[in-house]
Motif scaffolding. Structure first.
Motif, short mmCIF file in Angstrom:
data_model
loop_
_atom_site.label_atom_id
_atom_site.label_comp_id
_atom_site.label_asym_id
_atom_site.label_seq_id
_atom_site.Cartn_x
_atom_site.Cartn_y
_atom_site.Cartn_z
N LEU A 182 0.94 -1.04 -0.04
CA LEU A 182 -0.14 -0.01 -0.16
C LEU A 182 0.67 1.44 -0.10
N GLN A 183 1.73 1.43 0.79
CA GLN A 183 2.46 2.77 0.65
C GLN A 183 3.81 2.31 -0.51
N MET A 184 4.12 1.99 -1.08
CA MET A 184 4.75 1.37 -2.37
C MET A 184 3.57 2.14 -3.54
N ALA A 185 1.93 1.82 -3.50
CA ALA A 185 1.67 2.19 -4.51
C ALA A 185 0.56 3.43 -4.29
N LEU A 186 0.52 4.07 -2.82
CA LEU A 186 0.16 5.29 -2.74
C LEU A 186 1.47 7.00 -2.85
N GLY A 187 2.16 5.91 -2.22
CA GLY A 187 3.82 6.10 -2.40
C GLY A 187 4.12 7.39 -1.32
N ALA A 188 3.05 6.66 -0.03
CA ALA A 188 2.92 8.03 0.67
C ALA A 188 3.51 6.21 2.01
N LYS A 189 3.68 7.67 3.43
CA LYS A 189 3.93 6.74 4.21
C LYS A 189 2.38 6.29 5.00
N ILE A 190 2.03 4.88 5.54
CA ILE A 190 1.14 4.63 6.30
C ILE A 190 1.01 3.85 7.69
N GLY A 191 0.45 4.69 8.65
CA GLY A 191 -0.04 4.22 10.43
C GLY A 191 -0.28 2.99 10.20
N SER A 192 0.39 2.06 11.01
CA SER A 192 -0.79 0.50 10.46
C SER A 192 -0.82 0.80 11.96
N PHE A 193 -2.68 -0.14 12.56
CA PHE A 193 -3.72 0.04 13.37
C PHE A 193 -3.52 -1.38 13.36
N ALA A 194 -2.74 -2.29 12.80
CA ALA A 194 -4.07 -3.71 12.36
C ALA A 194 -3.79 -4.83 13.41
N LYS A 195 -4.54 -4.92 13.83
CA LYS A 195 -4.84 -6.09 15.66
C LYS A 195 -4.62 -7.52 14.73
N ASP A 196 -4.13 -8.05 15.44
CA ASP A 196 -4.58 -9.67 15.47
C ASP A 196 -5.86 -10.49 16.29
N GLY A 197 -6.26 -11.01 15.60
CA GLY A 197 -7.93 -11.19 16.14
C GLY A 197 -8.98 -10.34 16.63
N GLY A 198 -8.68 -9.56 15.84
CA GLY A 198 -9.54 -8.39 15.75
C GLY A 198 -10.55 -8.20 15.24
N LYS A 199 -11.00 -9.11 13.86
CA LYS A 199 -11.72 -9.75 13.30
C LYS A 199 -12.67 -8.26 12.34
N PHE A 200 -13.66 -8.22 12.03
CA PHE A 200 -14.04 -7.27 11.55
C PHE A 200 -14.12 -5.15 12.21
N SER A 201 -14.01 -5.37 13.23
CA SER A 201 -14.05 -4.31 14.21
C SER A 201 -13.60 -3.90 14.39
N GLY A 202 -12.07 -5.35 15.29
CA GLY A 202 -11.51 -4.84 16.16
C GLY A 202 -10.69 -3.50 16.30
N SER A 203 -9.91 -3.52 15.19
CA SER A 203 -9.10 -2.51 15.40
C SER A 203 -9.79 -1.01 14.70
N ALA A 204 -10.64 -1.49 14.52
CA ALA A 204 -11.48 0.46 13.51
C ALA A 204 -11.92 0.49 15.15
#
Length: 122
Positions: free
Chosen positions: A63-85
């Motif tokens: 995604l960083q390569m495609a957008l040419g921008a830094k990405i802040g990753s807030f992904a969460k293990d085991g969060g399913k559909f809405s846990g990280s959101a």
């Protein structure tokens, strides 16, 4: 028979490296940028929320390569559909320094899970 089976999948390793800044400003030289009063000009403008797939599959790098921008990753293990959101939007960092764009990675398998009402308040 083997000839009727699909060909085996192959996996290619990918590596992303960040190119050095080439600008003439103080920030590009590693010094302080006097126009950046709060020191937040280098924060990512794009936030990624999602599951462990975002982290384990190098989705952030692609995604960083495609957008040419830094990405802040807030992904969460085991969060399913809405846990990280839920965790990201409830975090004071979101309200204090909101990104310009939020990318929400949702695995297809989670689209078929039953809806559970969530509350952003803790």
């Amino acid at each position: 028979p083997l000839r009727w089976q699909p060909t085996p999948e192959s996996v290619a390793a990918t590596v992303f490296t960040e190119a050095a800044a080439t600008g003439q400003g103080a920030a590009a030289k590693g010094g302080d940028d006097l126009d950046d009063l709060l020191g937040d000009s280098q924060l990512p403008n794009v936030a990624l929320i999602g599951t462990s797939f975002s982290r384990n599959s190098n989705f952030v790098g692609f995604l960083q390569m495609a957008l040419g921008a830094k990405i802040g990753s807030f992904a969460k293990d085991g969060g399913k559909f809405s846990g990280s959101a839920r965790d990201y939007f409830a975090n004071p960092a979101f309200t204090q320094t909101p990104p310009k764009l939020v990318v929400w990675e949702i695995p297809e398998r989670d689209l078929q899970t039953p809806y559970e009402a969530i509350s952003l308040a803790r």
